[in-house]
Design a protein around this motif. Structure first.
Motif, mmCIF file in Angstrom:
data_model
loop_
_atom_site.group_PDB
_atom_site.id
_atom_site.type_symbol
_atom_site.label_atom_id
_atom_site.label_comp_id
_atom_site.label_asym_id
_atom_site.label_seq_id
_atom_site.Cartn_x
_atom_site.Cartn_y
_atom_site.Cartn_z
ATOM 1 N N ASN A 90 -10.807 -1.458 -8.300
ATOM 2 C CA ASN A 90 -12.098 -0.534 -8.008
ATOM 3 C C ASN A 90 -11.491 0.544 -7.540
ATOM 4 N N PHE A 91 -10.704 1.324 -8.072
ATOM 5 C CA PHE A 91 -10.105 2.536 -7.638
ATOM 6 C C PHE A 91 -9.618 2.686 -6.145
ATOM 7 N N GLY A 92 -8.799 1.376 -5.956
ATOM 8 C CA GLY A 92 -8.285 1.388 -4.523
ATOM 9 C C GLY A 92 -9.197 0.647 -3.458
ATOM 10 N N ASP A 126 -6.867 3.933 6.500
ATOM 11 C CA ASP A 126 -6.551 5.080 6.085
ATOM 12 C C ASP A 126 -5.612 5.092 4.871
ATOM 13 N N MET A 127 -4.785 4.267 4.753
ATOM 14 C CA MET A 127 -3.987 4.205 3.677
ATOM 15 C C MET A 127 -4.774 3.754 2.425
ATOM 16 N N CYS A 128 -5.673 2.743 2.649
ATOM 17 C CA CYS A 128 -6.636 2.545 1.529
ATOM 18 C C CYS A 128 -7.420 3.683 1.130
ATOM 19 N N MET A 129 -7.868 4.528 1.876
ATOM 20 C CA MET A 129 -8.908 5.485 1.690
ATOM 21 C C MET A 129 -7.788 6.636 0.829
ATOM 22 N N LEU A 168 -5.735 -7.117 4.848
ATOM 23 C CA LEU A 168 -5.740 -5.841 5.324
ATOM 24 C C LEU A 168 -6.714 -5.776 6.673
ATOM 25 N N GLU A 169 -6.293 -4.979 7.548
ATOM 26 C CA GLU A 169 -6.959 -4.934 8.862
ATOM 27 C C GLU A 169 -7.447 -3.460 8.935
ATOM 28 N N LEU A 210 0.971 -1.016 0.053
ATOM 29 C CA LEU A 210 -0.002 -0.122 0.054
ATOM 30 C C LEU A 210 0.857 1.189 0.141
ATOM 31 N N ARG A 211 1.921 1.015 0.715
ATOM 32 C CA ARG A 211 2.669 2.390 0.824
ATOM 33 C C ARG A 211 3.542 2.623 -0.618
#
Ligand SMILES: *[C@@H]1O[C@H](CO)[C@@H](O)[C@H](O)[C@H]1NC(C)=O
Ligand SMILES: *[C@@H]1O[C@H](CO)[C@@H](O)[C@H](O)[C@H]1NC(C)=O
Ligand SMILES: *[C@@H]1O[C@H](CO)[C@@H](O)[C@H](O)[C@H]1NC(C)=O
Ligand SMILES: *[C@@H]1O[C@H](CO)[C@@H](O)[C@H](O)[C@H]1NC(C)=O
Ligand SMILES: *[C@@H]1O[C@H](CO)[C@@H](O)[C@H](O)[C@H]1NC(C)=O
Length: 285
Positions: free
Chosen positions: A246-248, A263-266, A257-258, A211-212
């Motif tokens: 799907n746009f992240g 936040d990172m996904c958003m 993922l937990e 994600l980073r």
């Protein structure tokens, strides 16, 4: 971690060290030039994550014949290759840099001090693994820093940055799009084999690094769109990658993922949407 590694940086890309030096503006322009001006450093910088070459058959035995008495470390290389697809010699360098970073040594004597270092697999495997993923992020951060400041007349190194960008930046957009494609299609490491890492959290950690990396690449691409247009075919590649997840909103490894990754996904959702809007606005409306 202390970073006394001027020499080490000069030998090759030790990104955390270069990043620190550059951002602290603590080098003379000549010293900076001696490090960032090197062809192989610039190449790696602009190839980004693609500068880590995939493992190819035969290279491990070449490494083995070069260091026949380093059985323990060679085993570490081999085990790591079950988890990361990186060239044997590059993994060897990563291990040496990692050892320097814990022993305050330099790259020349990295292996001389080995008797005093903890090389148990349960210690060294997870640590070199993490070191590798951190280095990838520092590499991207350094590139972002260079681009952000190359036109900033108040920055001590803006001329050097501008020069580096002008010399090596030609294919950067296509490289970044390729990196994004690769990062978003890569798969988590396998579940533990022989209990290599002691515990199972490696897959969750991998997901977080992934994600980073997506975030860092999206930021870089947005930054670059400010500089130049994005060719249609690259935009289409990106758009496909965005749609695939799907746009992240739906990473292929969503089961890893937990709540704390939310936040990172958003942020990925926002950046992908933002990128889409910026490009449409700038180029196609
Ligand atoms: C870099 O920082 C160190 C201490 O943090 C200082 O002693 C040194 O003079 C600085 N060098 C330059 C070139 O600014
Ligand atoms: C590396 O460290 C050794 C021992 O500390 C020292 O003798 C040698 O000069 C160093 N090499 C470089 C290039 O700094
Ligand atoms: C890099 O290229 C830009 C645009 O062509 C130019 O304005 C700038 O002066 C160049 N930088 C250097 C250090 O040559
Ligand atoms: C698993 O390993 C990570 C880091 O390697 C550590 O932070 C975590 O506490 C470990 N978890 C367990 C259950 O041992
Ligand atoms: C996310 O993708 C997986 C397959 O990769 C699928 O099973 C799941 O239904 C998708 N979820 C959403 C909310 O789109």
């Amino acid at each position: 971690m202390y970073c006394n590694c001027k020499f080490l940086c000069m030998i090759f890309s030790y990104w955390k060290c270069l990043w620190r030096w550059t951002t602290s503006q603590n080098l003379s322009s000549e010293d900076l030039q001696a490090v960032l001006g090197k062809k192989e450093v610039q190449e790696a910088l602009f190839q980004g994550l693609l500068s880590y070459k995939p493992n190819s058959p035969g290279t491990f035995s070449q490494l083995e014949s070069k260091y026949p008495d380093q059985v323990k470390l060679l085993n570490t290389v081999q085990t790591l290759q079950n988890y990361i697809d990186v060239d044997s010699f590059q993994i060897w360098d990563l291990i040496k840099h990692y050892l320097c970073s814990i022993s305050y040594g330099n790259i020349t004597n990295a292996l001389k001090n080995i008797a005093f270092l903890d090389t148990r697999p349960t210690f060294i495997l997870p640590n070199v693994w993490k070191f590798y993923y951190c280095e990838r992020l520092f590499l991207l951060r350094l590139l972002q820093y260079i681009i952000e400041n190359k036109n900033n007349a108040n920055h001590k190194y803006h001329k050097e940055f501008s020069h580096i960008y002008n010399t090596s930046g030609a294919n950067l957009m296509s490289s970044l799009v390729g990196q994004f494609e690769k990062v978003t299609t890569s798969t988590p490491p396998p579940r533990k084999i022989h209990n290599d890492f002691g515990n199972e959290t490696i897959r969750q950690e991998w997901a977080e690094y992934n994600l980073r990396e997506q975030l860092a690449l999206l930021q870089l691409i947005i930054l670059l769109i400010d500089e130049e247009n994005i060719p249609v075919e690259h935009f289409q590649t990106l758009f496909k990658a965005f749609r695939r997840c799907n746009f992240g909103k739906n990473q292929s490894y969503h089961e890893l993922l937990e709540e704390r990754h939310r936040d990172m996904c958003m942020k990925i959702v926002y950046l992908e949407t933002c990128l889409f809007i910026v490009v449409s606005d700038k180029q196609y409306l």
